[in-house]
Scaffold this motif. Sequence first.
Motif, mmCIF file in Angstrom:
data_model
loop_
_atom_site.group_PDB
_atom_site.id
_atom_site.type_symbol
_atom_site.label_atom_id
_atom_site.label_comp_id
_atom_site.label_asym_id
_atom_site.label_seq_id
_atom_site.Cartn_x
_atom_site.Cartn_y
_atom_site.Cartn_z
ATOM 1 N N HIS A 274 -8.688 4.023 -23.175
ATOM 2 C CA HIS A 274 -9.248 3.057 -22.279
ATOM 3 C C HIS A 274 -10.082 3.666 -21.472
ATOM 4 C CE1 HIS A 274 -5.951 0.850 -24.381
ATOM 5 N NE2 HIS A 274 -6.719 -0.293 -24.288
ATOM 6 N N SER A 275 -11.421 3.899 -21.988
ATOM 7 C CA SER A 275 -12.324 4.597 -20.795
ATOM 8 C C SER A 275 -13.048 3.901 -19.832
ATOM 9 C CB SER A 275 -13.311 5.328 -21.542
ATOM 10 O OG SER A 275 -14.062 4.610 -22.429
ATOM 11 N N SER A 276 -12.702 2.341 -19.963
ATOM 12 C CA SER A 276 -13.229 1.650 -19.129
ATOM 13 C C SER A 276 -12.197 1.260 -17.629
ATOM 14 C CB SER A 276 -13.215 0.217 -19.611
ATOM 15 O OG SER A 276 -12.071 -0.390 -19.929
ATOM 16 N N VAL A 277 -11.080 1.841 -17.755
ATOM 17 C CA VAL A 277 -10.422 1.852 -16.677
ATOM 18 C C VAL A 277 -10.734 2.737 -15.550
ATOM 19 C CG1 VAL A 277 -7.917 2.185 -15.651
ATOM 20 C CG2 VAL A 277 -8.122 1.361 -17.989
ATOM 21 N N GLY A 278 -10.733 1.876 -14.347
ATOM 22 C CA GLY A 278 -11.720 2.782 -13.190
ATOM 23 C C GLY A 278 -10.589 2.840 -12.196
ATOM 24 N N LEU A 279 -9.547 2.098 -11.852
ATOM 25 C CA LEU A 279 -8.800 1.988 -10.813
ATOM 26 C C LEU A 279 -7.104 1.547 -11.024
ATOM 27 C CD1 LEU A 279 -8.513 1.489 -7.571
ATOM 28 C CD2 LEU A 279 -8.890 -1.040 -8.069
ATOM 29 N N ILE A 280 -6.170 2.382 -10.601
ATOM 30 C CA ILE A 280 -4.885 1.925 -10.689
ATOM 31 C C ILE A 280 -4.328 1.558 -9.349
ATOM 32 C CG2 ILE A 280 -2.557 2.938 -11.206
ATOM 33 C CD1 ILE A 280 -4.063 4.864 -12.894
ATOM 34 N N ILE A 281 -3.494 0.148 -9.550
ATOM 35 C CA ILE A 281 -2.815 -0.157 -8.278
ATOM 36 C C ILE A 281 -1.222 -0.168 -8.413
ATOM 37 C CG2 ILE A 281 -2.521 -2.493 -7.053
ATOM 38 C CD1 ILE A 281 -5.597 -2.967 -7.692
ATOM 39 N N LEU A 282 -0.699 0.145 -7.442
ATOM 40 C CA LEU A 282 0.954 -0.117 -7.516
ATOM 41 C C LEU A 282 1.418 -0.749 -6.586
ATOM 42 C CD1 LEU A 282 3.546 1.062 -8.531
ATOM 43 C CD2 LEU A 282 3.379 2.979 -7.179
ATOM 44 N N ASP A 283 2.235 -1.835 -6.652
ATOM 45 C CA ASP A 283 2.455 -2.904 -5.569
ATOM 46 C C ASP A 283 3.829 -3.305 -5.875
ATOM 47 O OD1 ASP A 283 2.371 -4.580 -3.653
ATOM 48 O OD2 ASP A 283 1.498 -6.430 -4.846
ATOM 49 N N SER A 284 5.082 -2.780 -5.127
ATOM 50 C CA SER A 284 4.627 -1.746 -4.018
ATOM 51 C C SER A 284 5.731 -0.793 -4.205
ATOM 52 C CB SER A 284 5.141 -2.242 -2.622
ATOM 53 O OG SER A 284 6.559 -2.663 -2.514
ATOM 54 N N VAL A 285 5.204 0.298 -3.812
ATOM 55 C CA VAL A 285 5.917 1.769 -3.972
ATOM 56 C C VAL A 285 7.729 1.517 -3.330
ATOM 57 C CG1 VAL A 285 5.424 2.637 -1.718
ATOM 58 C CG2 VAL A 285 5.776 4.139 -3.732
ATOM 59 N N SER A 286 7.793 0.549 -2.505
ATOM 60 C CA SER A 286 9.265 0.515 -1.953
ATOM 61 C C SER A 286 10.106 -0.433 -2.595
ATOM 62 C CB SER A 286 9.115 -0.006 -0.613
ATOM 63 O OG SER A 286 8.100 -1.120 -0.347
ATOM 64 N N ALA A 287 9.757 -1.260 -3.666
ATOM 65 C CA ALA A 287 10.342 -2.122 -4.456
ATOM 66 C C ALA A 287 11.605 -1.738 -4.814
ATOM 67 C CB ALA A 287 9.204 -2.778 -5.520
ATOM 68 N N ASN A 288 11.856 -0.559 -5.370
ATOM 69 C CA ASN A 288 12.884 -0.209 -6.113
ATOM 70 C C ASN A 288 13.883 0.784 -5.335
ATOM 71 O OD1 ASN A 288 12.594 -1.668 -8.575
ATOM 72 N ND2 ASN A 288 11.325 0.081 -9.257
ATOM 73 N N TYR A 289 13.703 0.889 -3.901
ATOM 74 C CA TYR A 289 14.112 2.045 -3.202
ATOM 75 C C TYR A 289 15.607 1.624 -2.973
ATOM 76 C CZ TYR A 289 15.752 4.186 0.956
ATOM 77 O OH TYR A 289 16.518 5.017 1.871
ATOM 78 N N TRP A 290 15.946 0.534 -2.672
ATOM 79 C CA TRP A 290 17.338 0.211 -2.509
ATOM 80 C C TRP A 290 18.178 0.687 -3.515
ATOM 81 C CZ3 TRP A 290 18.349 0.606 2.554
ATOM 82 C CH2 TRP A 290 17.294 0.126 3.557
ATOM 83 N N GLN A 291 17.788 0.069 -4.812
ATOM 84 C CA GLN A 291 18.339 0.316 -6.080
ATOM 85 C C GLN A 291 18.822 1.850 -6.213
ATOM 86 O OE1 GLN A 291 16.568 -1.788 -9.078
ATOM 87 N NE2 GLN A 291 18.057 -0.855 -10.598
ATOM 88 N N ASP A 292 17.659 2.522 -6.287
ATOM 89 C CA ASP A 292 17.477 3.985 -6.280
ATOM 90 C C ASP A 292 18.535 4.597 -5.303
ATOM 91 O OD1 ASP A 292 16.005 3.464 -8.392
ATOM 92 O OD2 ASP A 292 14.256 4.061 -7.447
ATOM 93 N N SER A 293 18.381 4.285 -4.172
ATOM 94 C CA SER A 293 19.204 4.872 -2.999
ATOM 95 C C SER A 293 20.708 4.805 -3.506
ATOM 96 C CB SER A 293 18.803 4.416 -1.720
ATOM 97 O OG SER A 293 19.516 5.159 -0.763
ATOM 98 N N ILE A 294 21.083 3.571 -3.823
ATOM 99 C CA ILE A 294 22.435 3.309 -3.986
ATOM 100 C C ILE A 294 22.945 4.020 -4.997
ATOM 101 C CG2 ILE A 294 24.212 1.542 -4.517
ATOM 102 C CD1 ILE A 294 22.715 -0.290 -2.983
ATOM 103 N N SER A 295 22.134 4.408 -6.187
ATOM 104 C CA SER A 295 22.440 5.138 -7.349
ATOM 105 C C SER A 295 22.525 6.557 -7.105
ATOM 106 C CB SER A 295 21.563 4.680 -8.437
ATOM 107 O OG SER A 295 21.662 3.301 -8.693
ATOM 108 N N GLY A 296 22.188 7.032 -5.780
ATOM 109 C CA GLY A 296 22.165 8.576 -5.540
ATOM 110 C C GLY A 296 20.993 9.170 -5.437
ATOM 111 N N GLY A 297 19.695 8.363 -5.465
ATOM 112 C CA GLY A 297 18.543 8.876 -5.330
ATOM 113 C C GLY A 297 18.174 9.053 -3.890
ATOM 114 N N GLU A 298 16.802 9.314 -3.614
ATOM 115 C CA GLU A 298 16.294 9.848 -2.574
ATOM 116 C C GLU A 298 16.654 8.747 -1.283
ATOM 117 O OE1 GLU A 298 15.305 11.953 0.426
ATOM 118 O OE2 GLU A 298 14.770 12.923 -1.502
#
Length: 205
Positions: free
Chosen positions: A135-159
């Motif tokens: 898909h060469s028409s894609v010109g922008l990527i949006i991530l909303d939001s970077v903090s959404a999974n933090y607590w789940q990941d942190s409890i599982s031994g992540g950063e």
Amino acid sequence: MAFKYNAESGLQLIARLKSRPVILNLSPLLPNNLTNEIIEISGNTSTGKTLFLTECVAKCIIPQNYNGIDAGVIYIDLDGQFNISKLVDIINRIIKDANSELLNACLEKLTVINSCDSSTLYVTLQRLKIFLTEHSSVGLIILDSVSANYWQDSISGGEKYMDKYTEKMISTLKLCVQDFKIPIIFTKHGYFHSKLQVNSHEVQN
């Protein structure tokens, strides 16, 4: 005689040969010309971050003859806050009396990816290379939001440190799209920063 050459993968070659939309004048709050920038939008809950992103999406997917950019957008929705009805309202506000054919043409340029956990997100990011190649028409990527999974990941031994968590996630996304020179906009909550770094900043002041 010494010969110098630059090697590139087949994926890099395809990405280089395919032209992509240039994101110009997306918003007065952003740089006029977005190429491969990574832009962070930070704010507390209900401060309009997702609404701002939705307005950016509308600007991108609207045709140029209606003062849009005519570019595809990938919207990675981790918070579940993206509202397609709000996007349609914004498009109708910009394009007066937009018919269903025009509206559908706009919406076809948007790809929304919903991810409920980091494992799913990681697989999604790995597949971005293939999607962007097709898909060469894609010109922008949006991530909303970077903090959404933090607590789940942190409890599982992540950063544990929030700043490092953000850095790792954005680095992973950037690595997946580095061959394509596409700008990335991501959001995070205003509180989402490491207390250790905040204290250090306060001491310096």
